[in-house]
Design a protein around this motif. Structure first.
Motif, PDB file in Angstrom:
ATOM      1  N   SER A 108      73.415  44.895  32.654  1.00 50.44           N
ATOM      2  CA  SER A 108      72.540  45.437  33.698  1.00 50.44           C
ATOM      3  C   SER A 108      71.462  44.474  34.174  1.00 50.44           C
ATOM      4  O   SER A 108      70.988  44.596  35.283  1.00 50.44           O
ATOM      5  N   SER A 109      71.100  43.512  33.341  1.00 49.02           N
ATOM      6  CA  SER A 109      70.040  42.618  33.785  1.00 49.02           C
ATOM      7  C   SER A 109      70.546  41.314  34.369  1.00 49.02           C
ATOM      8  O   SER A 109      69.767  40.433  34.700  1.00 49.02           O
ATOM      9  N   PHE A 110      71.867  41.198  34.502  1.00 56.54           N
ATOM     10  CA  PHE A 110      72.393  40.019  35.161  1.00 56.54           C
ATOM     11  C   PHE A 110      72.611  40.350  36.626  1.00 56.54           C
ATOM     12  O   PHE A 110      72.942  41.484  36.964  1.00 56.54           O
ATOM     13  N   PHE A 119      79.313  50.408  39.113  1.00 57.21           N
ATOM     14  CA  PHE A 119      79.939  50.334  37.800  1.00 57.21           C
ATOM     15  C   PHE A 119      78.910  50.492  36.696  1.00 57.21           C
ATOM     16  O   PHE A 119      77.746  50.187  36.892  1.00 57.21           O
ATOM     17  N   GLU A 120      79.349  50.958  35.599  1.00 60.81           N
ATOM     18  CA  GLU A 120      78.402  51.105  34.504  1.00 60.81           C
ATOM     19  C   GLU A 120      77.927  49.724  34.061  1.00 60.81           C
ATOM     20  O   GLU A 120      78.582  48.722  34.292  1.00 60.81           O
ATOM     21  N   ALA A 121      76.776  49.732  33.475  1.00 59.20           N
ATOM     22  CA  ALA A 121      76.105  48.467  33.230  1.00 59.20           C
ATOM     23  C   ALA A 121      76.812  47.587  32.211  1.00 59.20           C
ATOM     24  O   ALA A 121      76.692  46.379  32.222  1.00 59.20           O
ATOM     25  N   PRO A 143      83.185  29.772  24.646  1.00 59.01           N
ATOM     26  CA  PRO A 143      83.173  29.882  26.106  1.00 59.01           C
ATOM     27  C   PRO A 143      83.985  31.101  26.539  1.00 59.01           C
ATOM     28  O   PRO A 143      85.126  31.276  26.106  1.00 59.01           O
ATOM     29  N   THR A 144      83.377  31.944  27.350  1.00 61.01           N
ATOM     30  CA  THR A 144      84.042  33.186  27.720  1.00 61.01           C
ATOM     31  C   THR A 144      83.931  33.483  29.196  1.00 61.01           C
ATOM     32  O   THR A 144      83.083  32.941  29.904  1.00 61.01           O
ATOM     33  N   ALA A 145      84.810  34.391  29.637  1.00 62.70           N
ATOM     34  CA  ALA A 145      84.725  34.963  30.977  1.00 62.70           C
ATOM     35  C   ALA A 145      83.991  36.296  30.831  1.00 62.70           C
ATOM     36  O   ALA A 145      84.005  36.901  29.760  1.00 62.70           O
ATOM     37  N   PHE A 146      83.341  36.736  31.895  1.00 62.51           N
ATOM     38  CA  PHE A 146      82.478  37.914  31.833  1.00 62.51           C
ATOM     39  C   PHE A 146      82.906  38.898  32.925  1.00 62.51           C
ATOM     40  O   PHE A 146      82.896  38.576  34.100  1.00 62.51           O
ATOM     41  N   CYS A 147      83.340  40.091  32.488  1.00 67.76           N
ATOM     42  CA  CYS A 147      83.861  41.074  33.444  1.00 67.76           C
ATOM     43  C   CYS A 147      83.219  42.436  33.213  1.00 67.76           C
ATOM     44  O   CYS A 147      82.709  42.716  32.135  1.00 67.76           O
ATOM     45  N   SER A 148      83.292  43.284  34.241  1.00 69.03           N
ATOM     46  CA  SER A 148      82.858  44.666  34.059  1.00 69.03           C
ATOM     47  C   SER A 148      84.002  45.421  33.384  1.00 69.03           C
ATOM     48  O   SER A 148      85.133  44.927  33.329  1.00 69.03           O
ATOM     49  N   LEU A 154      82.287  39.312  36.747  1.00 70.35           N
ATOM     50  CA  LEU A 154      80.831  39.273  36.896  1.00 70.35           C
ATOM     51  C   LEU A 154      80.305  37.867  36.659  1.00 70.35           C
ATOM     52  O   LEU A 154      79.123  37.667  36.423  1.00 70.35           O
ATOM     53  N   ASP A 155      81.225  36.907  36.684  1.00 71.06           N
ATOM     54  CA  ASP A 155      80.803  35.549  36.343  1.00 71.06           C
ATOM     55  C   ASP A 155      81.416  34.525  37.273  1.00 71.06           C
ATOM     56  O   ASP A 155      82.131  34.862  38.213  1.00 71.06           O
ATOM     57  N   LYS A 156      81.099  33.263  37.000  1.00 68.51           N
ATOM     58  CA  LYS A 156      81.601  32.158  37.817  1.00 68.51           C
ATOM     59  C   LYS A 156      82.947  31.642  37.307  1.00 68.51           C
ATOM     60  O   LYS A 156      83.716  31.055  38.042  1.00 68.51           O
ATOM     61  N   LYS A 157      83.221  31.858  36.024  1.00 67.06           N
ATOM     62  CA  LYS A 157      84.408  31.245  35.434  1.00 67.06           C
ATOM     63  C   LYS A 157      85.698  31.981  35.796  1.00 67.06           C
ATOM     64  O   LYS A 157      86.719  31.348  36.071  1.00 67.06           O
ATOM     65  N   THR A 158      85.630  33.320  35.810  1.00 63.12           N
ATOM     66  CA  THR A 158      86.856  34.089  36.027  1.00 63.12           C
ATOM     67  C   THR A 158      87.561  33.724  37.341  1.00 63.12           C
ATOM     68  O   THR A 158      88.749  33.384  37.326  1.00 63.12           O
ATOM     69  N   PRO A 159      86.856  33.769  38.482  1.00 65.77           N
ATOM     70  CA  PRO A 159      87.548  33.403  39.723  1.00 65.77           C
ATOM     71  C   PRO A 159      87.995  31.948  39.745  1.00 65.77           C
ATOM     72  O   PRO A 159      89.019  31.624  40.361  1.00 65.77           O
ATOM     73  N   LEU A 160      87.259  31.100  39.062  1.00 65.27           N
ATOM     74  CA  LEU A 160      87.681  29.698  39.004  1.00 65.27           C
ATOM     75  C   LEU A 160      89.041  29.606  38.309  1.00 65.27           C
ATOM     76  O   LEU A 160      89.967  28.960  38.793  1.00 65.27           O
TER      77      LEU A 160
END
Ligand code: ADP
Ligand code: MG
Length: 698
Positions: A108-110, A119-121, A143-148, A154-160
């Motif tokens: 929620s704070s990102f 979406f839920e936080a 190193p991880t990908a960040f998703c809802s 919710l991050d830069k890595k996943t679409p890359l």
């Protein structure tokens, strides 16, 4: 002196370590999973997690973290210890497979744009096994990908990662025609990082540097960079010590820091690594930036990574060197056999088409408040995207378009398509610094990214746009079975496509108004600032592109667009706040105090000597009082513009436009007034270190 071979990668859970720490079949399974990009099953994850923990603890780690890149672009980490109490007052260490594969940060704070509302936080982070885990400050970083929870990135890595896969798939379809199908094509990146180092003491005295990362005021120093004595100059001892420590720390983390040198501007430096796969290169660049900031303080220095720390002095960029390869084959390496050359020309053509078609997206991907001061400022490429091919390759492209035989500078005549491309291209590309995207022999160098940016966005765009162009080519080649059929069709396609996209190629000087006018005639976009550059992100054409390759869905695009808008207005809001505060609390009182001192001087001298000629003192006082008045007017005007922009509220694009069109010019006007007073006010009264003080040292 460091023992490079001993320390290099010593803090990385890399392939060699995996081999050593994992049972044979577990290693094979993991290697296979990574290669195929499959999800990890829990048994395998448990075995890997155990090995990672043993390895990490042996190297002093006490905690682990999922290390990820939220939309702010910088990295995030939350540390959990390996410690687990067992109930009898003692504790053991534990690290389970499920903790390796997945973590659950509170999202929620990102910044997450529109996704916040819908979406839920909670979000989750998932290990990207193609990026190695490493230990940083006694923490095992995964190193991880960040998703809802609903799967939105919710991050830069996943679409890359998605874009890299899209490009690999389409490149493979093309390579099949050359008998080279069936490989995982990787996009390679080498990011050259520019930065400034100044004394920590000066840094701490400047609110603008501390709060905004750049100076908001400062008259030009007496000496700038005109003597060009800093570029590649001898590195002074303090900086050298910093660079040595930085190299050591980066090498331990497996970051291939290779080249370091002084840059053009005083106090400016650059670090270039050896390129590697894009997602890892970006992880490494983020680590590099983090280490630079932290280690600078060990040497009494502050590292400035803003795109434009000092007005009138070169800003900092991050050149993004980019290519595609499989195994040892670089697809942008002009080869020596005719078939290799045709392959090279196909990929080159597709890149040219991609960059022309999606020039605005590329521009968008590097847009930020900081970079707005750099692009077009006669030191970095303009805000217009164009491709520089160099004379040799430029002539080849011309020959292909006009169907005339190509004659090289070395007077070697050749018939394109059946003959060889000159393999001296690598040595022959000259260095045109004014171009946004330059072919540099066996790769493209994208020069628009600013020094602070996370390179994921521009690579995501580049990969997806090129995947689109490769797909169009592969689609057009469907059914061309024989080599002869394919070759004829491919050459015809190349000719047509180069003709259609010729406008994006520009080998001349990209600085100055002439190119701006020419680019306008050619119909190229020129989005001068971030507010102008961002809207193309949500145009239908862009949404279609991302959807076609599953890189971003509409909601993901919209949320990213919003986050970028928000970051832009927030940055400018902070800068305007800081300016207002510095003017009201520091500059105006200081200038006023100096004016009062002169006034008192006049009174005192006149009392002592009624006939004294006080012309000089009176003139000075008048100039300073005039300046104060103008500064105050500019201050009031900035407050007004700032309040107007802030009042806009809901419509984020309108707010960004107001900042770009009204607040920024008002900030520049206020700065000009204060800067004009700096050289005439007694240095002892001036409240902040000046450019002269900061940029030059004993
Ligand atoms: P310069 O641009 O200063 O002449 P180089 O051309 O040697 O320097 O390389 C600049 C950067 O480009 C380095 O980080 C290098 O590792 C990277 N680079 C070289 N080849 C490739 C490639 N095939 N793909 C991506 N980056 C590359
Ligand atoms: Mg370079």
């Amino acid at each position: 002196m460091s023992d490079i071979e001993a320390i290099y990668g010593s803090m990385v859970f890399n392939d060699a370590v995996m081999k050593e720490y994992l049972p044979g079949d577990t290693y094979t399974d993991l290697a296979e999973t990574i290669k195929e990009g499959k999800p990890l099953d829990l048994d395998l994850a448990n075995a890997v997690a155990h090995a990672m923990k043993e390895w990490a603890i042996a190297r002093g780690a006490t905690h682990y973290t999922h290390w990820f890149q939220p939309l702010s672009g910088i990295t995030s980490e939350k540390h959990d210890s390996f410690m687990e109490p067992v109930g009898d007052g003692t504790a053991i260490t534990k690290f389970r497979g499920k903790e390796l594969i997945q973590g659950e940060p509170d999202a929620s704070s990102f910044p997450n744009g529109g996704l916040r509302a819908t979406f839920e936080a909670r979000g989750y982070t998932a290990w990207d096994p193609t990026s190695y885990a490493f230990i940083k400050d006694e923490v095992l970083c995964i190193p991880t990908a960040f998703c809802s929870y609903t799967g939105e990135a919710l991050d830069k890595k996943t679409p890359l990662l998605r874009s890299m896969k899209a490009l690999s798939n389409q490149a493979n379809r093309v390579l099949e025609h050359f008998g080279e199908g069936g490989h995982r094509i990787i996009t390679t990146v080498g990011g050259e990082q520019e930065y400034f180092l100044i004394s920590e003491e000066d840094y701490a005295k400047r609110q603008d540097l501390m709060l905004c990362g750049r100076t908001l005021f400062g008259a030009p120093p007496c000496k700038g960079q005109e003597l060009e004595e800093h570029y590649f100059g001898a590195i002074r001892p303090t900086v050298n010590d910093f660079m040595k420590e930085l190299d050591d720390e980066l090498w331990k983390l497996g970051v291939a820091a290779k080249t370091k040198h002084n840059e053009v501007a005083p106090c400016q430096h650059e670090l270039a690594p050896v390129f590697c796969e894009a997602n890892r290169a970006i992880d490494e660049n983020l680590l590099t930036m983090e280490k630079m900031k932290l280690l600078a303080s060990h040497h009494g220095l502050a590292c400035l990574q803003n795109e434009k720390p000092f007005e009138g002095i070169n800003g900092s960029g991050k050149h993004n060197n980019w290519s595609m390869s499989y195994g040892k084959v670089n697809l942008l390496e002009p080869g020596e056999s005719p078939a290799d050359n045709l392959r090279f020309l196909v990929f080159l053509t597709c890149i040219i088409a991609a960059v022309d078609d999606y020039q605005e997206l590329l521009r968008m991907s590097v847009a930020s408040a900081g970079n707005d001061h750099r692009l077009g400022a006669n030191e970095a490429p303009p805000a217009i995207v164009s491709i520089f091919l160099g004379d040799e390759l430029g002539d080849i492209v011309d020959a292909l378009i006009d169907d005339h035989p190509y004659q090289s500078a070395a007077k070697v005549s050749m018939d394109l398509g059946v003959d060889v491309l000159p393999n001296f291209l690598v040595d022959n590309t000259d260095r045109n610094r004014t171009s946004a995207l330059a072919f540099t022999g066996n790769k493209f160098e994208f020069r628009m990214p600013g020094s602070q940016v996370n390179l994921s966005d521009c690579n995501m765009i580049l990969n997806t746009a090129v995947a689109h162009a490769l797909k169009a080519f592969a689609d057009a080649m469907e059914g061309k079975e024989t080599d002869a059929e394919f070759e004829a069709a491919a050459l015809a396609y190349i000719k047509k496509s180069l003709t259609d996209h010729e406008r994006i190629i520009f080998n001349g000087n990209g600085y100055g108004d002439e190119w701006r006018r020419e680019a306008e005639r050619r119909g190229l976009a020129n989005n001068r600032n971030t507010a102008e550059a961002l809207p193309c992100f949500i145009e239908q054409k862009s949404l279609d592109l991302f959807a076609e390759f599953g890189v971003l869905d509409e909601q993901e695009v919209r949320s990213r667009y919003e986050v970028k808008l928000e970051k832009y207005t927030k940055t400018l809001n902070i800068e305007a706040n800081v300016m207002e505060r510095m003017v009201r609390r520091n500059y105006i009182p200081a200038i006023n105090a100096y004016a009062t001192k002169i006034a008192k001087g006049i009174t005192t001298v006149r009392e002592a000597m009624p006939a004294a000629d006080l012309t000089y003192q009176e003139e000075q006082l008048e100039i300073i009082l005039d300046g104060l008045k103008s500064a105050n007017e500019a201050f009031v005007e900035l407050k007004r513009m700032h309040a107007e922009a802030e009042a806009i509220g809901e419509d984020m694009q309108a707010e960004a436009d107001a900042y770009a069109e009204k607040v920024v010019p008002a900030m520049e006007a206020l700065r000009a007034q204060i800067d004009a007073l700096e050289p005439i006010v007694d240095h002892g009264y001036w409240p902040f270190p000046t450019y002269n003080d900061i940029l030059f040292y004993a």
